[in-house]
Structure formats: structure tokens, C-alpha cells
Scaffold this motif. Structure first.
Motif, PDB file in Angstrom:
ATOM      1  N   GLY A  78       0.810  -1.215   0.000  1.00 31.39           N
ATOM      2  CA  GLY A  78       0.000   0.000   0.000  1.00 31.39           C
ATOM      3  C   GLY A  78       0.841   1.261   0.000  1.00 31.39           C
ATOM      4  O   GLY A  78       1.890   1.331  -0.644  1.00 31.39           O
ATOM      5  N   GLU A  79       0.382   2.261   0.738  1.00 31.38           N
ATOM      6  CA  GLU A  79       1.091   3.544   0.849  1.00 31.38           C
ATOM      7  C   GLU A  79       2.033   3.471   2.040  1.00 31.38           C
ATOM      8  O   GLU A  79       1.641   3.715   3.175  1.00 31.38           O
ATOM      9  CB  GLU A  79       0.107   4.694   1.057  1.00 31.38           C
ATOM     10  N   THR A  80       3.282   3.163   1.784  1.00 30.39           N
ATOM     11  CA  THR A  80       4.232   2.933   2.875  1.00 30.39           C
ATOM     12  C   THR A  80       4.630   4.196   3.628  1.00 30.39           C
ATOM     13  O   THR A  80       5.230   4.099   4.687  1.00 30.39           O
ATOM     14  CB  THR A  80       5.501   2.238   2.345  1.00 30.39           C
ATOM     15  N   ASP A  81       4.274   5.366   3.114  1.00 24.63           N
ATOM     16  CA  ASP A  81       4.581   6.605   3.830  1.00 24.63           C
ATOM     17  C   ASP A  81       3.410   7.090   4.685  1.00 24.63           C
ATOM     18  O   ASP A  81       3.473   8.160   5.275  1.00 24.63           O
ATOM     19  CB  ASP A  81       5.030   7.692   2.859  1.00 24.63           C
ATOM     20  N   LYS A  82       2.353   6.306   4.769  1.00 25.21           N
ATOM     21  CA  LYS A  82       1.180   6.648   5.576  1.00 25.21           C
ATOM     22  C   LYS A  82       1.081   5.703   6.775  1.00 25.21           C
ATOM     23  O   LYS A  82       1.504   4.564   6.705  1.00 25.21           O
ATOM     24  CB  LYS A  82      -0.117   6.529   4.761  1.00 25.21           C
ATOM     25  N   TYR A  83       0.481   6.188   7.852  1.00 27.07           N
ATOM     26  CA  TYR A  83       0.286   5.320   9.022  1.00 27.07           C
ATOM     27  C   TYR A  83      -0.682   4.188   8.703  1.00 27.07           C
ATOM     28  O   TYR A  83      -0.497   3.062   9.127  1.00 27.07           O
ATOM     29  CB  TYR A  83      -0.240   6.114  10.222  1.00 27.07           C
ATOM     30  N   VAL A  84      -1.738   4.485   7.970  1.00 28.16           N
ATOM     31  CA  VAL A  84      -2.684   3.457   7.537  1.00 28.16           C
ATOM     32  C   VAL A  84      -2.328   3.137   6.089  1.00 28.16           C
ATOM     33  O   VAL A  84      -2.766   3.813   5.174  1.00 28.16           O
ATOM     34  CB  VAL A  84      -4.145   3.924   7.688  1.00 28.16           C
ATOM     35  N   THR A  85      -1.529   2.122   5.914  1.00 28.73           N
ATOM     36  CA  THR A  85      -0.967   1.798   4.606  1.00 28.73           C
ATOM     37  C   THR A  85      -1.972   1.170   3.650  1.00 28.73           C
ATOM     38  O   THR A  85      -1.832   1.289   2.432  1.00 28.73           O
ATOM     39  CB  THR A  85       0.210   0.820   4.775  1.00 28.73           C
ATOM     40  N   HIS A  86      -2.987   0.494   4.170  1.00 31.91           N
ATOM     41  CA  HIS A  86      -3.932  -0.267   3.359  1.00 31.91           C
ATOM     42  C   HIS A  86      -5.348   0.322   3.429  1.00 31.91           C
ATOM     43  O   HIS A  86      -6.327  -0.403   3.534  1.00 31.91           O
ATOM     44  CB  HIS A  86      -3.978  -1.724   3.826  1.00 31.91           C
ATOM     45  N   ALA A  87      -5.481   1.624   3.382  1.00 32.41           N
ATOM     46  CA  ALA A  87      -6.790   2.265   3.540  1.00 32.41           C
ATOM     47  C   ALA A  87      -7.777   1.797   2.470  1.00 32.41           C
ATOM     48  O   ALA A  87      -7.488   1.864   1.275  1.00 32.41           O
ATOM     49  CB  ALA A  87      -6.643   3.779   3.487  1.00 32.41           C
ATOM     50  N   ALA A  88      -8.951   1.338   2.899  1.00 31.93           N
ATOM     51  CA  ALA A  88      -9.973   0.857   1.968  1.00 31.93           C
ATOM     52  C   ALA A  88     -10.515   1.989   1.101  1.00 31.93           C
ATOM     53  O   ALA A  88     -10.986   1.745  -0.004  1.00 31.93           O
ATOM     54  CB  ALA A  88     -11.102   0.180   2.742  1.00 31.93           C
ATOM     55  N   ILE A  89     -10.439   3.210   1.575  1.00 27.74           N
ATOM     56  CA  ILE A  89     -10.884   4.349   0.776  1.00 27.74           C
ATOM     57  C   ILE A  89      -9.915   4.625  -0.382  1.00 27.74           C
ATOM     58  O   ILE A  89     -10.275   5.236  -1.374  1.00 27.74           O
ATOM     59  CB  ILE A  89     -11.067   5.603   1.658  1.00 27.74           C
ATOM     60  N   ARG A  90      -8.700   4.125  -0.270  1.00 35.00           N
ATOM     61  CA  ARG A  90      -7.655   4.349  -1.278  1.00 35.00           C
ATOM     62  C   ARG A  90      -7.505   3.153  -2.226  1.00 35.00           C
ATOM     63  O   ARG A  90      -7.308   3.326  -3.417  1.00 35.00           O
ATOM     64  CB  ARG A  90      -6.321   4.601  -0.564  1.00 35.00           C
ATOM     65  N   PHE A  91      -7.559   1.941  -1.701  1.00 41.61           N
ATOM     66  CA  PHE A  91      -7.265   0.743  -2.498  1.00 41.61           C
ATOM     67  C   PHE A  91      -8.465  -0.206  -2.531  1.00 41.61           C
ATOM     68  O   PHE A  91      -9.137  -0.403  -1.525  1.00 41.61           O
ATOM     69  CB  PHE A  91      -6.060  -0.006  -1.926  1.00 41.61           C
ATOM     70  N   SER A  92      -8.667  -0.822  -3.696  1.00 41.49           N
ATOM     71  CA  SER A  92      -9.729  -1.823  -3.846  1.00 41.49           C
ATOM     72  C   SER A  92      -9.343  -2.789  -4.963  1.00 41.49           C
ATOM     73  O   SER A  92      -8.382  -2.557  -5.703  1.00 41.49           O
ATOM     74  CB  SER A  92     -11.072  -1.148  -4.167  1.00 41.49           C
ATOM     75  N   ASN A  93     -10.100  -3.855  -5.083  1.00 36.34           N
ATOM     76  CA  ASN A  93      -9.936  -4.826  -6.180  1.00 36.34           C
ATOM     77  C   ASN A  93      -8.512  -5.363  -6.305  1.00 36.34           C
ATOM     78  O   ASN A  93      -7.920  -5.347  -7.393  1.00 36.34           O
ATOM     79  CB  ASN A  93     -10.390  -4.231  -7.509  1.00 36.34           C
ATOM     80  N   LEU A  94      -7.981  -5.860  -5.225  1.00 40.25           N
ATOM     81  CA  LEU A  94      -6.655  -6.488  -5.250  1.00 40.25           C
ATOM     82  C   LEU A  94      -6.764  -7.823  -5.982  1.00 40.25           C
ATOM     83  O   LEU A  94      -7.636  -8.629  -5.675  1.00 40.25           O
ATOM     84  CB  LEU A  94      -6.166  -6.709  -3.813  1.00 40.25           C
ATOM     85  N   ASN A  95      -5.901  -8.031  -6.982  1.00 38.76           N
ATOM     86  CA  ASN A  95      -5.958  -9.257  -7.783  1.00 38.76           C
ATOM     87  C   ASN A  95      -4.569  -9.823  -8.000  1.00 38.76           C
ATOM     88  O   ASN A  95      -3.607  -9.079  -8.212  1.00 38.76           O
ATOM     89  CB  ASN A  95      -6.598  -8.984  -9.150  1.00 38.76           C
ATOM     90  N   LEU A  96      -4.497 -11.140  -7.982  1.00 39.12           N
ATOM     91  CA  LEU A  96      -3.263 -11.870  -8.260  1.00 39.12           C
ATOM     92  C   LEU A  96      -3.539 -12.761  -9.458  1.00 39.12           C
ATOM     93  O   LEU A  96      -4.523 -13.502  -9.460  1.00 39.12           O
ATOM     94  CB  LEU A  96      -2.861 -12.714  -7.050  1.00 39.12           C
ATOM     95  N   ALA A  97      -2.694 -12.687 -10.489  1.00 42.54           N
ATOM     96  CA  ALA A  97      -2.885 -13.482 -11.703  1.00 42.54           C
ATOM     97  C   ALA A  97      -1.604 -14.234 -12.032  1.00 42.54           C
ATOM     98  O   ALA A  97      -0.496 -13.707 -11.860  1.00 42.54           O
ATOM     99  CB  ALA A  97      -3.263 -12.573 -12.870  1.00 42.54           C
ATOM    100  N   MET A  98      -1.776 -15.439 -12.505  1.00 43.61           N
ATOM    101  CA  MET A  98      -0.646 -16.235 -12.975  1.00 43.61           C
ATOM    102  C   MET A  98      -0.445 -15.956 -14.461  1.00 43.61           C
ATOM    103  O   MET A  98      -1.412 -15.935 -15.223  1.00 43.61           O
ATOM    104  CB  MET A  98      -0.913 -17.730 -12.761  1.00 43.61           C
ATOM    105  N   LEU A  99       0.785 -15.726 -14.858  1.00 42.17           N
ATOM    106  CA  LEU A  99       1.138 -15.499 -16.253  1.00 42.17           C
ATOM    107  C   LEU A  99       1.942 -16.684 -16.752  1.00 42.17           C
ATOM    108  O   LEU A  99       2.419 -17.491 -15.966  1.00 42.17           O
ATOM    109  CB  LEU A  99       1.955 -14.213 -16.392  1.00 42.17           C
ATOM    110  N   GLU A 100       2.122 -16.747 -18.041  1.00 39.17           N
ATOM    111  CA  GLU A 100       2.887 -17.856 -18.616  1.00 39.17           C
ATOM    112  C   GLU A 100       4.301 -17.919 -18.046  1.00 39.17           C
ATOM    113  O   GLU A 100       4.833 -18.982 -17.787  1.00 39.17           O
ATOM    114  CB  GLU A 100       2.947 -17.714 -20.132  1.00 39.17           C
ATOM    115  N   ASN A 101       4.911 -16.764 -17.813  1.00 37.18           N
ATOM    116  CA  ASN A 101       6.291 -16.741 -17.318  1.00 37.18           C
ATOM    117  C   ASN A 101       6.426 -16.002 -15.986  1.00 37.18           C
ATOM    118  O   ASN A 101       7.457 -15.423 -15.703  1.00 37.18           O
ATOM    119  CB  ASN A 101       7.209 -16.102 -18.364  1.00 37.18           C
TER     120      ASN A 101
END
Length: 158
Positions: A78-101
Motif C-alpha cells: 500500500g502507501e508505505t509513507d502513511k500510518y494506515v498503509t492499506h486504507a480501503a478508501i484508497r485501495f480496492s480490487n486487489l488481484n493476483l494473476a498467474m502469467l505464462e512466465n
């Protein structure tokens, strides 16, 4: 639905206690390796262990962010310079995808006109923190992506 956007915060202002254990942030002791710990003061990142010492900041305090290791590949910081690094108001839709390489981590970042948001993540292969700055020309949301093996340092104008 992708992985959950979550973080546990650990603050200790007692100079005698600079260690962190999984139970101190409400985690089971069976799987500490599924989490990473980010030392907010020193900017050090490591896999969570059963008992680890954290270097205190200039005030003698410890502030750490504990966050999941996603798919045993990525750590969203998230925002490593903020006290609340993972604010839900800032970040959403976290996704992890596998690629060919490799793999790809993406997240939507929200911002307003004139704002620059720095979003950070790390790949467990090298534990190097990779940050991307997103500049907002209007109130909007923009997807940011990290790909394994790449070091994206870019500015995105919305």
C-alpha cells in the motif's frame, strides 16, 4: 473475487519490547510464513517469523505493518509513507494473476485532482519494495500492476 485487502498494525512505545510474535497481531502461530512484516520506521521488509526483533525508529518506538503473502508470490504494502498503509478508501480490487512466465499483482487506486499516490508491493523472490507513483488530474480510480521480474517505476497521469 481476489485476495482480501488487509493489514494488521503493531505499535509499541515501550522501549524494552522490540519484538513481534504472530499472536501480538491476532495471527495463528501455525502459519507465520504466510505473512510479511514491514517496519514502518526503517522500511525493512521480511517474512513473519515466530519471534523477531524489530529495529525501533528515532523515537525508540516500533511500528510494523503485517500483511499477507499472496499466493506465496506477492506482498501488497500500500502507501508505505502513511500510518494506515492499506486504507480501503484508497485501495480496492486487489488481484493476483498467474502469467505464462510469472505472476502479476494489481490493485485499483483512488485519488483526487492534484494528488500523487505512491502504491508499493514486493515480490517474495527478492523482497525488493517496488513503488509506483500515480498522479491524478481528476477524481478517479486507476489500476496499478506489478509483474514478476519487472521493476516498474512509472508515473501514470489520469
Amino acid at each position: 473475487q481476489g485476495p482480501q485487502l488487509q493489514a494488521m498494525y503493531h505499535f509499541n512505545n515501550r522501549d524494552a519490547y522490540h519484538w513481534l510474535e504472530p499472536g501480538m497481531v491476532g495471527l495463528s502461530v501455525e502459519d507465520p510464513d504466510n505473512f510479511a512484516v514491514y517496519n514502518w520506521y526503517t522500511r525493512e521488509l521480511a517474512r513473519l517469523r515466530m519471534n523477531q526483533t524489530l529495529t525501533p525508529g528515532y523515537e525508540g518506538h516500533v511500528y510494523a505493518v503485517v500483511t499477507p503473502v499472496l499466493g506465496n508470490m506477492w506482498i501488497f504494502l500500500g502507501e508505505t509513507d502513511k500510518y494506515v498503509t492499506h486504507a480501503a478508501i484508497r485501495f480496492s480490487n486487489l488481484n493476483l494473476a498467474m502469467l505464462e512466465n510469472g505472476s502479476e499483482l494489481s490493485v485499483d487506486v483512488a485519488g483526487v485532482v492534484g494528488e500523487t499516490v505512491e502504491a508499493c508491493a514486493a515480490h517474495v523472490g527478492d523482497m525488493e519494495i517496488r513503488c509506483q507513483a500515480v498522479e491524478f488530474g481528476r477524481k478517479d480510480t486507476k489500476a496499478v500492476t506489478w509483474t514478476s521480474g519487472a521493476l516498474p517505476i512509472e508515473r501514470i497521469l489520469i
